[in-house]
Structure formats: C-alpha cells, structure tokens
Enzyme design. Sequence first.
Site, PDB file in Angstrom:
ATOM      1  N   GLU A  46       0.835  -1.195   0.000  1.00  0.00           N
ATOM      2  CA  GLU A  46       0.000   0.000   0.000  1.00  0.00           C
ATOM      3  C   GLU A  46       0.877   1.255   0.000  1.00  0.00           C
ATOM      4  OE1 GLU A  46      -0.082  -2.569   1.956  1.00  0.00           O
ATOM      5  OE2 GLU A  46      -2.104  -3.096   2.662  1.00  0.00           O
ATOM      6  N   ALA A 161      16.497 -49.769  -8.932  1.00  0.00           N
ATOM      7  CA  ALA A 161      16.703 -50.681  -7.806  1.00  0.00           C
ATOM      8  C   ALA A 161      18.131 -50.568  -7.282  1.00  0.00           C
ATOM      9  CB  ALA A 161      16.398 -52.112  -8.246  1.00  0.00           C
ATOM     10  N   THR A 193      19.689 -38.600   2.398  1.00  0.00           N
ATOM     11  CA  THR A 193      20.050 -37.917   1.154  1.00  0.00           C
ATOM     12  C   THR A 193      21.389 -37.195   1.315  1.00  0.00           C
ATOM     13  OG1 THR A 193      17.732 -37.658   0.571  1.00  0.00           O
ATOM     14  CG2 THR A 193      19.282 -36.150  -0.495  1.00  0.00           C
ATOM     15  N   ASP A 197      24.200 -38.352  -1.209  1.00  0.00           N
ATOM     16  CA  ASP A 197      24.469 -37.489  -2.371  1.00  0.00           C
ATOM     17  C   ASP A 197      25.263 -36.238  -2.036  1.00  0.00           C
ATOM     18  OD1 ASP A 197      22.816 -39.331  -3.611  1.00  0.00           O
ATOM     19  OD2 ASP A 197      21.035 -38.046  -3.560  1.00  0.00           O
ATOM     20  N   ARG A 204      20.087 -22.248  -7.196  1.00  0.00           N
ATOM     21  CA  ARG A 204      20.889 -21.905  -8.372  1.00  0.00           C
ATOM     22  C   ARG A 204      19.921 -21.623  -9.527  1.00  0.00           C
ATOM     23  NH1 ARG A 204      23.106 -26.467  -6.033  1.00  0.00           N
ATOM     24  NH2 ARG A 204      22.437 -27.896  -7.664  1.00  0.00           N
TER      25      ARG A 204
END
Lengths: 368, 368
Positions: A46, A161, A193, A197, A204
């Site tokens: 506003e 798998a 995870t 990894d 990014r």
Amino acid sequence: MRQALKLAESVLYITAPNPRVACLIVRDDQLLASGATQKAGGPHAEVMALRQAAEQGVAMAGTTVYVTLEPCSHHGRTPPCVDALIAASPARVVIAMGDPNPLVGGQGVARLRAAGIAVTTDICTEEALAVNPGFVARMTRKTPWTWLKLAASLDGRIALANGESQWITGPAARADGHHWRARSCVVLTGVGTVLADDPQMNVRHVKTTRAPIKAIVDTRFQVAGQARIFDGTPTWVFTCASNPEKTARLADRNVQVIELPAADGGVDLHAMMRWMGEHDVNEVHVEAGARLSGALVQTQCADELLVYMAPMLLGEGMGMATLKPLQQLTQAQRFEFMETVSLAPDMRIRARHIDHWKTLLQALQRSN
Amino acid sequence: MRQALKLAESVLYITAPNPRVACLIVRDDQLLASGATQKAGGPHAEVMALRQAAEQGVAMAGTTVYVTLEPCSHHGRTPPCVDALIAASPARVVIAMGDPNPLVGGQGVARLRAAGIAVTTDICTEEALAVNPGFVARMTRKTPWTWLKLAASLDGRIALANGESQWITGPAARADGHHWRARSCVVLTGVGTVLADDPQMNVRHVKTTRAPIKAIVDTRFQVAGQARIFDGTPTWVFTCASNPEKTARLADRNVQVIELPAADGGVDLHAMMRWMGEHDVNEVHVEAGARLSGALVQTQCADELLVYMAPMLLGEGMGMATLKPLQQLTQAQRFEFMETVSLAPDMRIRARHIDHWKTLLQALQRSN
C-alpha cells in the site's frame, strides 16, 4: 484484482516471512499507480503504491484501491498501512482476502470503514490464498505450508533398484525446481540424502536476493561436519540425539541443532513443523528420499506434491513415498491436481491436499 | 487440411480395418462439399465428398480437393478413388500423407498427375499419421499400433498390496477409457485379469456401430468357458498350450484359439502382434495387469501409454509394469508426453514411444 494478484506473485521470492501483497490504485478503469511489498522491514504494498501515486501527482479522491490482503492495522517494523490509506482517503478499498491472523483480522477493514471509506472484501479469496499459502498456514494453524518435490518416472520410481537416480528428469525440470527452492523459507531434506548425495540444497539458476534456510531431519545426528549443505546460508538440524560437542563444533558452520522429541521411530515431525512455524517459516520445500517423504505424508505434514515426471517406465526401483500399507483405497489421503506444466521432455504436476487447503480457506472465511 | 483431419477423426470408431480418411472440396476458400470414409466395404471419403458435390450441383472445375490420405488406385471392395477424382477433374488435389503401403504408395499421386491434375502432398503428415497410427503400422511394419491403458495413483500403483484396485480412478476416467476401447480393433488382456476380475472388456458408455474383438494372452490356456469376456463379440485366445477338446468347446462361444510359440516363458508377443497384423488389426487397446503390461513394454510391443492418474499416493502396491531391472537410466525406453487431459478428479496422460513413432513417420516419408 487478478492484475493485483499477478503483481503480488512478482515478489514471490522476496517478502518472506511477510506475505506477498500488491496494491493497485485505479480510477475509471485506469491504473494510476501500483506497488508490491518489499523485503521484510521494507515498505508494504500500500505504501509503495501511495508513494508512486504521490510522485506522479495522482489525486486520490474518487480512486479505488485494490489490495490483495487486508491492510495491516498494527505497528510492526513499519507503521500501519491503514493509517496511510485513511490519510490518502480513496473512495473505496477492495480487498482479496482478510488478514488470516484471527487476533487482528477484520480490524483493518473496520478502521477503513470508520474513516468513511467504502470497503469490499473477499474478492478472489482462493486465488489470494494461493499466493500466500504459507503465510496463511502459519497464521492460522501455526505450521508452515509444505510441499514435497519429487522427480519420478511415469511409473512413480525416483531411483533404479540399484539406487541410480541422476538424472531421471532433464535440465528444464531441474532448473524449475530451483524456483520452488527460491520461494520457500526452508529447504528440507533427510540425513539419508545428505549422506548419499552430499547435495548443496541451495538456490541456483534463479536470481534472488534472499536465500532459504536449509534443514535436515537427522534423528540420530549422523551428519558429518564437512557436508556441503552447510556451505552458505544457515542450516537447521532436527534431531532426537544430544551431542553438545558436535553441536558446538557445527555452530562454527552456521548450523543450529534443534533437539525434538521422537515419534514413530524418528523426529516428531509435528513438533518440527510447529517449531518452524514459531520461527517465521511460511513455506517448506522438501527434497528427500522415499522415507522422509513418506513419513511427511503419513503424518499429514505434506500439503502439496510437486512432481517432476519423466516419460519413461522403470519397473523395479524406489517408490516416491514409503507409506504404511493401506487396507482400502478409501484410506488414501486425497489430493487434487492443480496444474500440469510441460518442461520437455518432462512435465510438472502439482497436487494439493484437499482437506488442508479447505481448512485454510475456512479459517480465512471465519476470520472475517 | 486441419479441418479435413478433424472430419477424419469423426469416423474414429467406424472405418477399421480401413483408415479414417476425410475429403473436402474447396473453391476460393469456400467449403463446397465434404465426406469421410464409411464402414469397411462402404464408400471412401473421396466418393462421399464427390457424391455430395454432385447432389448439390457443385461444378468441380477449378476446385481444390483436400484429402487426408493418398487416394487409392487399386480395386478393393470399392473401385479406385483415383478414377472418381480423375473423372471429376478438380484443378488440384492436396494430400496429407501418402499411402503407407510401400507397394502401392505414390501410384495414386502419379495417376492424378498423369491426368493433368496438380498434386501437393505431405501436408500435415504427422497430424495425419496421428489419426491412423494403426493403419500405418500395419501397412509398414506388419503389426498393429498398441497402447497400454493403465489406471494408477500418482506414485504409479495400479492396486494396493492386498490387490484392491477398484476404483483408483473415478467415473470420468473410466468412461473415457471406453472411447479408447471403441476406436481399437482388439481389446487385449491377460488371463490373470480374466481369472481375478472376470471383466467383460466390451465397449460401454460410447455409441458405436462396431465392436472390437476381445483377446486374451493365456500361455497355459487356463481360461474358463463361462468367463464373461466371451459374451458378445468374438474373442481370440493366444496360447502356447494345445487342448483341442477345450478349443472345440469354446468355438461354440465364438472363441478362436490361436496356438503360438513361446518366448521368455510366455506367448511370443511378437508372433502374436504379427498374427494380428495379418488379421487386419490396426489398433490394440491393452488393459492388463503389471505382468502382461511389463512384458509388452519389455519386448517393445507397447507403442503408447494411456495413463489415467489419480491424485493420491498409495505407497506399497502393484506397479504399472513389471520389467527386468535396469542397470542404468539410459537403458529405459524413451517415451514422449503427447497430451494431458483433466478428467476430474483424475487426469489422462498420453505418452508414445519415440523410436516407434519416428519409424512410422520415416516409413511414410520413404514411401513417397
């Protein structure tokens, strides 16, 4: 109002923990000035619009002000927008949705009306909620709005798998995922995870001035100090294990360790969501394995599914979400498809939890 | 030509084993007459359009004839359309795609040109192929175009771990599925589905004058004589087991038993597809369990996936297609998404086999 909501979406990455709000000043169907909320502590929509109107010498008499959220009536980091609007004195204020905080909702409208300004409210409420589900969730149910980002084959496999999962989806889908990280307050993953990894979990491919906090669900506090997720912005580690020495060591890497009670063999996810709600988290973006994703669904902590689907069948492999076996199809939580977007060769499917969404809508309606 | 292709789609359920073809007669951008191929043995599109033109006293001189498939030049059950066109003598004939049969392709065009009619060909070839993938597949690779109809949750489950699968998708999705049965020449399932669910596999909810043949893959010839699938139209049973007495008994129920060699522990699916190609089957609609669906994918017999997806996560349960484990993601067969249609609360996703589609397109291009 649709134009105002579009403008509100333009500050999707910026305003957290404040809501994304836009304001248009209109006379005789002509747009005279507009504004959107800036980063937290900066001016609200506003004020931005009134400022632009003043700069351009727009007379406010007879104007209609469209605003996507009920103007604030309390002193936060900035003065109340209601005061600024009353001072400007437009003919009419049209509001998409009321303030979701039941303690303050309706006061903005009441003060405008008391000042002799005509007010129409609840125009495009559901569309307005869609711009700020996290803010509304935090205000009304005290927990953030949470989506699971999943990358899967057409037959619902997130990995082979043998564990291979890079890359089921292509560059367009992966780049799109960063927009969802960018709009969130917290990017959440599981320790599995992180150990497997070592992802960065940062934003990014998107220009943004605000980086989300990163967070790990790590029941047994297994994360290693050199994990790449600790680079850059602060990280939260939610755990059931106490290790003051490790906690102290990680503090140097801008890591805050939050000890929570256990539930069902892991971190109590409800407690985690409440903790995040208390710490100004509106939206949580989850990128995790089937176990954490499944646990969030199982505990009703997943509000939305953001599925990047690749046009292939993998047969055997890891499923999207590990859930307790159902006895009947009617026991499945019901989501609804929201939209499907092509990100060739893949597509993005969004689905939201029907009951969770309804609860937010009803809370908004009740607060008026 | 797009208008002609739309008209060709209007006879989707009717023409098999003939292709769906439409013909428009146009002068100065004005549509003068049109026609579409009728049921097999009936008049072709060109004859229908020329007839309409004659009835309405349209002079053919100076007209352009749009036809979605190269006019036939041989005597089948009806005289060659090329003769009818030459007799009518339009100024120009525009053809979407050539006759896919390499033995006859191009002769229709050549004869029109020899008669002094200007011919333009290969306009919208890919769109024209999409109307008749089965006819083109049968003509060029000698096997039908085959799609797998799958009803699954968002995480790719077609049934709960306990087997419950009725109903993952809702009435709109199920009704839509009958349109795909109706356009096919054969509705194929596995004996496992027949034994477990005793389905009728017929066309309901769609008005059609032609019913597809039903077929069962039944390696060990286990099907029972009283199965409901044998009600109504003829049924084929593909098997590796010989049982002359049972075969004779089933003949009374309009069942033909086809003995085929075995491959990989079941009916040789390539032999089955070739057999169907030899028996005028253009399109095969498969509704089967994960085993047969998987075997069809594994053997490259699946050209298209027709997935009805419900907005729910089931976790444990039966996958869409049982496949041999992949070692790398690059080993997965590549499909491409074609379209996504909302059938609330579900959606329909179509994907087609990239290489199979390319092969048909290339065959069409070579035949010209």
